[in-house]
Scaffold this motif. Structure first.
Motif, PDB file in Angstrom:
ATOM      1  N   ALA A   1       2.407 -10.137 -13.360  1.00 28.57           N
ATOM      2  CA  ALA A   1       2.169  -9.412 -12.104  1.00 28.57           C
ATOM      3  C   ALA A   1       1.121 -10.011 -11.483  1.00 28.57           C
ATOM      4  N   PRO A   2       1.268  -9.686  -9.930  1.00 26.60           N
ATOM      5  CA  PRO A   2       0.060 -10.360  -9.134  1.00 26.60           C
ATOM      6  C   PRO A   2      -1.264  -9.731  -9.626  1.00 26.60           C
ATOM      7  N   THR A   3      -2.282 -10.436  -9.517  1.00 30.75           N
ATOM      8  CA  THR A   3      -3.495  -9.885  -9.992  1.00 30.75           C
ATOM      9  C   THR A   3      -4.161  -8.284  -9.481  1.00 30.75           C
ATOM     10  N   PRO A   4      -3.764  -8.073  -8.058  1.00 31.37           N
ATOM     11  CA  PRO A   4      -4.300  -6.668  -7.743  1.00 31.37           C
ATOM     12  C   PRO A   4      -3.529  -5.748  -8.414  1.00 31.37           C
ATOM     13  N   VAL A   5      -2.101  -6.068  -8.452  1.00 33.87           N
ATOM     14  CA  VAL A   5      -1.255  -5.251  -9.340  1.00 33.87           C
ATOM     15  C   VAL A   5      -1.558  -4.750 -10.953  1.00 33.87           C
ATOM     16  N   THR A   6      -1.979  -6.018 -11.457  1.00 31.95           N
ATOM     17  CA  THR A   6      -2.387  -5.713 -12.892  1.00 31.95           C
ATOM     18  C   THR A   6      -3.621  -5.109 -13.112  1.00 31.95           C
ATOM     19  N   ALA A   7      -4.720  -5.194 -11.767  1.00 24.92           N
ATOM     20  CA  ALA A   7      -6.015  -4.416 -11.952  1.00 24.92           C
ATOM     21  C   ALA A   7      -5.394  -2.995 -11.724  1.00 24.92           C
ATOM     22  N   PHE A   8      -4.474  -2.611 -10.914  1.00 23.27           N
ATOM     23  CA  PHE A   8      -4.103  -1.257 -10.658  1.00 23.27           C
ATOM     24  C   PHE A   8      -3.467  -0.714 -12.146  1.00 23.27           C
ATOM     25  N   PHE A   9      -2.590  -1.559 -12.627  1.00 16.70           N
ATOM     26  CA  PHE A   9      -2.022  -0.989 -14.032  1.00 16.70           C
ATOM     27  C   PHE A   9      -3.034  -0.772 -15.061  1.00 16.70           C
ATOM     28  N   GLY A  10      -4.016  -1.569 -14.793  1.00 16.37           N
ATOM     29  CA  GLY A  10      -5.352  -1.319 -15.835  1.00 16.37           C
ATOM     30  C   GLY A  10      -5.893  -0.140 -15.789  1.00 16.37           C
ATOM     31  N   SER A  11      -5.870   0.329 -14.544  1.00 13.40           N
ATOM     32  CA  SER A  11      -6.608   1.533 -14.262  1.00 13.40           C
ATOM     33  C   SER A  11      -6.362   2.639 -14.004  1.00 13.40           C
ATOM     34  N   ALA A  12      -5.674   3.154 -12.811  1.00 14.57           N
ATOM     35  CA  ALA A  12      -4.984   4.478 -12.496  1.00 14.57           C
ATOM     36  C   ALA A  12      -3.961   4.768 -13.230  1.00 14.57           C
ATOM     37  N   PRO A  13      -2.789   4.033 -13.495  1.00 14.15           N
ATOM     38  CA  PRO A  13      -1.729   4.757 -14.321  1.00 14.15           C
ATOM     39  C   PRO A  13      -2.132   4.775 -15.781  1.00 14.15           C
ATOM     40  N   LYS A  14      -3.341   4.203 -16.281  1.00 13.82           N
ATOM     41  CA  LYS A  14      -3.749   4.333 -17.622  1.00 13.82           C
ATOM     42  C   LYS A  14      -4.375   5.760 -17.573  1.00 13.82           C
ATOM     43  N   VAL A  15      -5.167   6.029 -16.588  1.00  8.98           N
ATOM     44  CA  VAL A  15      -6.076   7.149 -16.586  1.00  8.98           C
ATOM     45  C   VAL A  15      -5.000   8.366 -16.527  1.00  8.98           C
ATOM     46  N   ALA A  16      -3.943   8.112 -15.457  1.00 13.60           N
ATOM     47  CA  ALA A  16      -3.069   8.953 -15.518  1.00 13.60           C
ATOM     48  C   ALA A  16      -2.247   9.512 -16.805  1.00 13.60           C
ATOM     49  N   ALA A  17      -1.743   8.528 -17.340  1.00 12.85           N
ATOM     50  CA  ALA A  17      -0.983   8.615 -18.949  1.00 12.85           C
ATOM     51  C   ALA A  17      -2.015   9.386 -20.116  1.00 12.85           C
ATOM     52  N   LEU A  18      -3.148   8.735 -20.191  1.00 13.40           N
ATOM     53  CA  LEU A  18      -4.253   9.182 -21.119  1.00 13.40           C
ATOM     54  C   LEU A  18      -4.607  10.798 -20.867  1.00 13.40           C
ATOM     55  N   LEU A  19      -4.664  11.194 -19.563  1.00  9.13           N
ATOM     56  CA  LEU A  19      -5.208  12.409 -19.364  1.00  9.13           C
ATOM     57  C   LEU A  19      -4.014  13.540 -19.364  1.00  9.13           C
ATOM     58  N   LEU A  20      -2.955  12.795 -18.973  1.00  9.12           N
ATOM     59  CA  LEU A  20      -1.527  13.707 -19.261  1.00  9.12           C
ATOM     60  C   LEU A  20      -1.489  14.061 -20.891  1.00  9.12           C
ATOM     61  N   ALA A  21      -1.872  13.069 -21.531  1.00 10.27           N
ATOM     62  CA  ALA A  21      -1.556  13.122 -22.890  1.00 10.27           C
ATOM     63  C   ALA A  21      -2.569  14.237 -23.462  1.00 10.27           C
ATOM     64  N   VAL A  22      -3.875  14.313 -22.896  1.00  4.95           N
ATOM     65  CA  VAL A  22      -4.859  14.969 -23.305  1.00  4.95           C
ATOM     66  C   VAL A  22      -4.406  16.395 -22.790  1.00  4.95           C
ATOM     67  N   ARG A  23      -3.739  16.607 -21.574  1.00  4.86           N
ATOM     68  CA  ARG A  23      -3.562  18.036 -21.266  1.00  4.86           C
ATOM     69  C   ARG A  23      -2.185  18.654 -22.127  1.00  4.86           C
ATOM     70  N   VAL A  24      -1.390  17.808 -22.386  1.00  7.66           N
ATOM     71  CA  VAL A  24      -0.102  18.032 -23.313  1.00  7.66           C
ATOM     72  C   VAL A  24      -0.760  18.654 -24.641  1.00  7.66           C
TER      73      VAL A  24
ATOM     74  N   PRO B   1       0.842  -1.136   0.030  1.00  6.02           N
ATOM     75  CA  PRO B   1      -0.055   0.108  -0.014  1.00  6.02           C
ATOM     76  C   PRO B   1       0.994   1.375  -0.032  1.00  6.02           C
ATOM     77  N   VAL B   2       1.954   1.294   0.591  1.00 12.38           N
ATOM     78  CA  VAL B   2       2.898   2.263   0.431  1.00 12.38           C
ATOM     79  C   VAL B   2       3.303   2.734  -0.742  1.00 12.38           C
ATOM     80  N   LEU B   3       3.618   1.628  -1.629  1.00 13.68           N
ATOM     81  CA  LEU B   3       3.999   1.831  -2.983  1.00 13.68           C
ATOM     82  C   LEU B   3       3.012   2.389  -3.996  1.00 13.68           C
ATOM     83  N   ILE B   4       1.755   1.957  -3.445  1.00 11.47           N
ATOM     84  CA  ILE B   4       0.512   2.450  -4.187  1.00 11.47           C
ATOM     85  C   ILE B   4       0.362   4.070  -3.933  1.00 11.47           C
ATOM     86  N   LEU B   5       0.586   4.327  -2.854  1.00 12.64           N
ATOM     87  CA  LEU B   5       0.191   5.625  -2.374  1.00 12.64           C
ATOM     88  C   LEU B   5       1.615   6.673  -3.213  1.00 12.64           C
TER      89      LEU B   5
END
Length: 479
Positions: free
Chosen positions: A233-256, A107-111
């Motif tokens: 990757a462990p399934t919870p990590v895969t779920a994390f990769f498929g959601s939060a970082p994808k949102v961040a990367a895509l919306l960062l691309a939108v802002r740029v 959870p610390v790494l997630i934060l």
């Protein structure tokens, strides 16, 4: 503007950073992993509450390096929500998969990753963008290899690290070109440099910046890491990769694209259209032959990034609003799907990831089969489920921008992509039953599955007015 106001604008990141440091000390002193996990969720909730403060949408902080606006707030709500779910779904998985309790650093790494993602979507400068992206990535590399005894997890972490370093180099080279030919890294000043006739150096910088961001959102042709990392990757990590970082990367691309390179819309639109159609096509074709459910969902994520980019290609306020709506619905579809994957266990507690194991699940686990069917139909964009509305708004934005041929090709390819989702439903409802999955008595996972299923059902359409207003306000902040 004084330092106090600047710090108030960055309050969500401050809350997450202090929370992560305190929990890291608690972990070092032997704190329980579950208690640290629940506390981390509370910290994410606190960061979300901090977004309510008017100061967090009050403008630019630290001389424009950090953007505190409605667009960033929308993105952070999605990121914090997805991060919280990724923490909640982890304890029971690690206990069943390895026999060990969840390690408290998870959870610390997630934060820490959430801090980086918050900086990404709030970036007003190319260097702020890069620092946020690297903070997110460094935590993600460790998360991918969290299960040290699992060779697949170690392989996933190594592949992600090597290819991520390559993508970071490409992005940094693009940033250096933009700086070299514009003389600045600030988004508003970069936009001025792209106004009117601009040099080929700026054009090459644009290409490299979008190439680096395409890797982070796993868009074609920089998608190659996604299936292997998602599977290993462990399934919870895969779920994390498929959601939060994808949102961040895509919306960062939108802002740029809108804020920094808005005057060069014609140039970057060609890149976005290609990446979009290629992602939709490859995501659909690559998933057809998959036998592993996590690899199939990896190709599904590539496919969905392509659809989200349709809204960005429109280059309009309506298009940005459509991207935000799409990502809000996509996050729920992805997390719901992986929560169901977590339920796929044999009677010895070992994970089962083969699609064949879903055979006849409608007779052995009817409730779980119904929930997965809702996820699959929604990902396919079949009405009346809420996933249909997500695809409708992005294609409507493209049509409104005059991109008729592009929208028609995208709609045709979406029909191809529906095949592999329907194959899973056919396997569950029409094939002979395989061995039944062991019951998993986890109220948190069960409650989250029910909540995501209800959200994606036709009841989700009642949220359209609120979601539409919120996304419109967020999109307006970029224009």
């Amino acid at each position: 503007m004084d330092l106090t106001n600047n710090l108030l604008m960055t309050l969500p990141e401050i809350v997450l950073s202090i929370g992560a440091l305190v929990l890291m000390m608690a972990a070092a002193w032997g704190g329980g992993a579950r208690a640290i996990g629940w506390t981390a969720v509370a910290v994410l909730l606190g960061a979300g509450i901090a977004l309510i403060d008017p100061a967090t949408t009050g403008g630019d902080a630290f001389g424009g390096l950090y953007k505190a606006d409605a667009f960033a707030s929308f993105a952070k709500v999605l990121i914090y929500g997805a991060a919280g779910v990724a923490i909640l779904m982890a304890p029971s998985f690690f206990e069943r998969a390895s026999g060990d309790a969840m390690r408290p650093e998870y959870p610390v790494l997630i934060l820490l990753s959430a801090v980086g993602m918050g900086m990404m979507v709030s970036a007003g400068d190319l260097l702020t963008l890069y620092v946020g992206l690297e903070l997110q990535s460094l935590a993600a590399y460790v998360l991918a290899s969290m299960m040290r005894r699992d060779l697949r997890s170690a392989e996933a972490g190594l592949k992600y690290f090597v290819l991520g370093a390559l993508a970071s180099g490409i992005l940094l080279y693009g940033i250096s070109l933009v700086y070299g030919f514009s003389g600045t890294t600030m988004f508003d000043a970069v936009a001025t440099a792209y106004t009117g006739a601009h040099s080929k150096g700026l054009l090459f910088g644009l290409v490299f910046v979008f190439a680096g961001l395409a890797f982070k959102m796993s868009a074609v042709p920089f998608h190659m890491w996604t299936p292997d990392v998602y599977e290993g990757a462990p399934t919870p990590v895969t779920a994390f990769f498929g959601s939060a970082p994808k949102v961040a990367a895509l919306l960062l691309a939108v802002r740029v694209a809108i804020e920094a390179m808005g005057p060069a819309t014609f140039e970057w639109r060609q890149i976005v259209v290609f990446a979009s159609l290629a992602s939709i096509a490859l995501g659909a074709a690559g998933a057809i032959g998959q036998t592993n459910i996590k690899r199939l969902l990896a190709y599904s994520s590539i496919n969905n990034v392509g659809f989200a980019l349709v809204g960005l290609a429109a280059g309009s306020e309506q298009g940005v609003s459509a991207v935000l709506i799409y990502m809000a619905i996509y996050v729920v579809m992805t997390l719901g799907s992986f929560l169901i994957v977590l339920q796929m266990k044999d009677h010895e507690g070992q994970s089962i990831e083969s699609i064949a194991s879903l055979s006849g699940m409608s007779r052995t686990r009817p409730g779980l089969a119904f929930a997965l069917a809702v996820m699959m139909f929604s990902l396919a964009g079949i009405p009346p489920l809420f996933g249909f509305y997500a695809k409708f708004v992005v294609f409507w934005a493209a049509v409104q921008a005059g991109l008729f041929v592009y929208a028609a090709i995208g709609i045709a390819l979406s029909a191809v992509g529906a095949f592999y989702y329907l194959r899973i439903v056919k396997t569950m409802y029409f094939d002979e039953p395989a061995a039944a999955f062991a019951p998993v008595n986890d109220r948190v996972e069960g409650g989250l599955i029910v909540a995501s299923t209800v959200f994606l059902s036709p009841l989700g359409y009642f949220l359209i007015p609120a979601l539409g207003v919120w996304s419109a306000v967020a999109a307006k902040a970029l224009f």
